[in-house]
Design a protein around this motif. Structure first.
Motif, PDB file in Angstrom:
ATOM      1  N   GLN A  30       0.855  -1.198   0.000  1.00  0.00           N
ATOM      2  CA  GLN A  30       0.000   0.000   0.000  1.00  0.00           C
ATOM      3  C   GLN A  30       0.891   1.249   0.000  1.00  0.00           C
ATOM      4  O   GLN A  30       1.780   1.380   0.837  1.00  0.00           O
ATOM      5  CB  GLN A  30      -0.897   0.027   1.243  1.00  0.00           C
ATOM      6  N   VAL A  61       1.937   4.661   1.085  1.00  0.00           N
ATOM      7  CA  VAL A  61       1.607   5.324   2.359  1.00  0.00           C
ATOM      8  C   VAL A  61       2.033   6.790   2.372  1.00  0.00           C
ATOM      9  O   VAL A  61       2.019   7.422   3.433  1.00  0.00           O
ATOM     10  CB  VAL A  61       2.269   4.580   3.555  1.00  0.00           C
ATOM     11  N   ILE A  78      -0.480   8.765   4.167  1.00  0.00           N
ATOM     12  CA  ILE A  78      -1.099   8.157   5.356  1.00  0.00           C
ATOM     13  C   ILE A  78      -0.399   8.681   6.612  1.00  0.00           C
ATOM     14  O   ILE A  78       0.834   8.699   6.687  1.00  0.00           O
ATOM     15  CB  ILE A  78      -1.035   6.617   5.278  1.00  0.00           C
ATOM     16  N   SER A  79      -1.176   9.100   7.589  1.00  0.00           N
ATOM     17  CA  SER A  79      -0.616   9.718   8.798  1.00  0.00           C
ATOM     18  C   SER A  79       0.153   8.699   9.636  1.00  0.00           C
ATOM     19  O   SER A  79      -0.119   7.492   9.570  1.00  0.00           O
ATOM     20  CB  SER A  79      -1.726  10.346   9.632  1.00  0.00           C
ATOM     21  N   ASN A  83       0.082   7.789  12.758  1.00  0.00           N
ATOM     22  CA  ASN A  83      -0.643   6.922  13.697  1.00  0.00           C
ATOM     23  C   ASN A  83      -1.410   5.793  13.010  1.00  0.00           C
ATOM     24  O   ASN A  83      -1.916   4.891  13.667  1.00  0.00           O
ATOM     25  CB  ASN A  83      -1.602   7.762  14.557  1.00  0.00           C
ATOM     26  N   LYS A  84      -1.482   5.831  11.670  1.00  0.00           N
ATOM     27  CA  LYS A  84      -2.159   4.758  10.941  1.00  0.00           C
ATOM     28  C   LYS A  84      -1.176   3.791  10.283  1.00  0.00           C
ATOM     29  O   LYS A  84      -1.568   2.914   9.521  1.00  0.00           O
ATOM     30  CB  LYS A  84      -3.105   5.356   9.894  1.00  0.00           C
ATOM     31  N   ARG A  85       0.105   3.956  10.560  1.00  0.00           N
ATOM     32  CA  ARG A  85       1.125   3.021  10.057  1.00  0.00           C
ATOM     33  C   ARG A  85       1.531   2.099  11.201  1.00  0.00           C
ATOM     34  O   ARG A  85       1.727   2.556  12.331  1.00  0.00           O
ATOM     35  CB  ARG A  85       2.352   3.785   9.558  1.00  0.00           C
ATOM     36  N   LYS A  86       1.670   0.804  10.915  1.00  0.00           N
ATOM     37  CA  LYS A  86       2.041  -0.153  11.977  1.00  0.00           C
ATOM     38  C   LYS A  86       3.550  -0.126  12.188  1.00  0.00           C
ATOM     39  O   LYS A  86       4.275  -1.101  11.988  1.00  0.00           O
ATOM     40  CB  LYS A  86       1.547  -1.554  11.632  1.00  0.00           C
ATOM     41  N   ASN A 146       6.659   1.706  14.812  1.00  0.00           N
ATOM     42  CA  ASN A 146       7.013   2.432  16.023  1.00  0.00           C
ATOM     43  C   ASN A 146       8.476   2.853  15.971  1.00  0.00           C
ATOM     44  O   ASN A 146       9.306   2.146  15.386  1.00  0.00           O
ATOM     45  CB  ASN A 146       6.768   1.574  17.263  1.00  0.00           C
ATOM     46  N   LYS A 186      -5.759   4.250  23.170  1.00  0.00           N
ATOM     47  CA  LYS A 186      -6.689   3.449  22.361  1.00  0.00           C
ATOM     48  C   LYS A 186      -7.916   3.018  23.161  1.00  0.00           C
ATOM     49  O   LYS A 186      -8.795   2.336  22.628  1.00  0.00           O
ATOM     50  CB  LYS A 186      -5.974   2.198  21.831  1.00  0.00           C
ATOM     51  N   ASN A 246       2.672  -2.153  21.335  1.00  0.00           N
ATOM     52  CA  ASN A 246       1.698  -1.766  20.309  1.00  0.00           C
ATOM     53  C   ASN A 246       1.685  -2.720  19.116  1.00  0.00           C
ATOM     54  O   ASN A 246       0.984  -2.471  18.130  1.00  0.00           O
ATOM     55  CB  ASN A 246       2.001  -0.346  19.826  1.00  0.00           C
TER      56      ASN A 246
END
Length: 362
Positions: A68, A70, A73-74, A76-79, A81, A106, A153
């Motif tokens: 995808q 990205v 994409i912000s 906080n929406k990426r997996k 850390n 969360k 997370n």
């Protein structure tokens, strides 16, 4: 591209006005491996991490995570850390609250948060430290809390921006082993930034060597060390003797006025090249048995070996790492094998280098 790839950079550039930070970055990151971005300060390593995390926007090109794009994409929406150099722990919170912070945002149930925090603490070997204050923790323990806060997370990728640089040498070495073992246990992708070549060689599955906003060479630690592509890589990764020479023919080079057998081919006869021989590959011997003769100029004891500096008749400096002691002012012989000689073409790209190796290894 396989489904084992989870990050792809395609033609990525990053610039601030006329200041180009990254130029045409292309690579693929596979799941579950330990990658290192290695290079001097200002080469663009941290910028790549920030692009993956989403803290910085791409100027040109695309970044894909799990197929995808990205770019928009912000974070906080990426997996993903990130562990920063200063760990960025909250000093007013204890260990439990630091690790639980992201889960609390969360709004997960308390029982689930507690179970996840305890599991993360177990993974970093800090079980029982839940109520400890951050200021009471050592540098190595704070490092582990930062890792626990990241892995709780359940990220697919962990980005580490020189996280060991503030530690003393002994603790730093210990943490290298711990990080490597943790990565293997977790099975998630680690992307580690450092300017320390020994750290990169010790920890990585794969290294990207960077210089001036470009990836100049990538490969396993053994590949990078044994087959540096140019003078920058040879100098940056360990100690090197780099001598100007000429390619006589396939498997034969000329340097210091003499011809030597080597294991390189695919280079035009008569072409100017540079020869690399690592200091540990030079064996001290008698003048009669030596392939080269140097006069010993200086000698330092480094604990595991002597570091000997000598000069040949043409004035070239030679560094030797040996368990044998030399005598300053004395002529000594240096012995090496064809395997110890590595030939570098001037201006050769990584693609040309790989193609040449494949042409005569096939």
């Amino acid at each position: 591209m396989t489904n084992h790839t989870n990050i792809v950079f395609e033609g990525v550039n990053k610039a601030y006005d006329d200041n180009v930070i990254l130029h045409d970055i292309n690579f693929e990151i596979e799941k579950g491996k330990f990658y290192t971005l290695l290079g001097p300060s200002g080469c663009g390593k941290t910028t790549i991490l920030r692009l993956i995390a989403g803290f910085t926007d791409v100027t040109e090109g695309s970044i894909k995570i799990n197929d995808q794009i990205v770019n928009d994409i912000s974070p906080n929406k990426r997996k993903v850390n990130t562990i920063f150099q200063d760990y960025a722990l909250f000093p007013h919170m204890n260990v439990f609250d630091n690790i639980a912070f992201g889960l609390s945002l969360k709004k997960l149930p308390k029982s689930e948060i507690e179970a996840k925090v305890k599991n993360a603490l177990k993974m970093v070997q800090l079980s029982g430290y839940e109520n400890r204050e951050i200021r009471e923790m050592s540098g190595g323990q704070q490092q582990r809390v930062a890792i626990a806060r990241a892995i709780v997370n359940e990220p697919e990728v962990l980005l580490l921006d020189e996280p060991l640089s503030a530690l003393d040498l002994k603790l730093r070495t210990d943490m290298q082993y711990e990080l490597r073992e943790l990565q293997r246990r977790l099975g998630i992708t680690f992307i580690f930034v450092t300017h320390d070549q020994e750290e990169a060689l010790a920890m990585s599955d794969w290294i990207f060597v960077m210089d001036k906003g470009k990836i100049v060479q990538s490969g396993t630690p053994v590949d990078i060390y044994d087959e540096p592509i140019n003078r920058f890589v040879a100098d940056f990764i360990g100690e090197s003797n780099i001598i100007a020479g000429t390619m006589v023919e396939d498997y034969k080079v000329k340097m210091v006025g003499k011809e030597f057998e080597c294991e390189d081919a695919g280079i035009t006869p008569g072409e100017r090249i540079e020869v690399v021989i690592r200091p540990e590959d030079l064996e001290l011997t008698t003048v009669e048995k030596g392939k080269l003769v140097v006069n010993v100029d200086s000698q330092l004891f480094r604990g595991v070996h002597y570091e000997i500096i000598g000069y040949d008749k043409d004035g070239n400096e030679w560094m030797v790492h040996s368990t044998k002691k030399a005598v300053i002012g004395q002529d000594i012989g240096l012995y090496f094998t064809p395997h110890d000689i590595h030939v570098m073409r001037l201006g050769e790209t990584e693609e040309e280098f790989d193609a040449r190796l494949e042409s005569y290894e096939a």
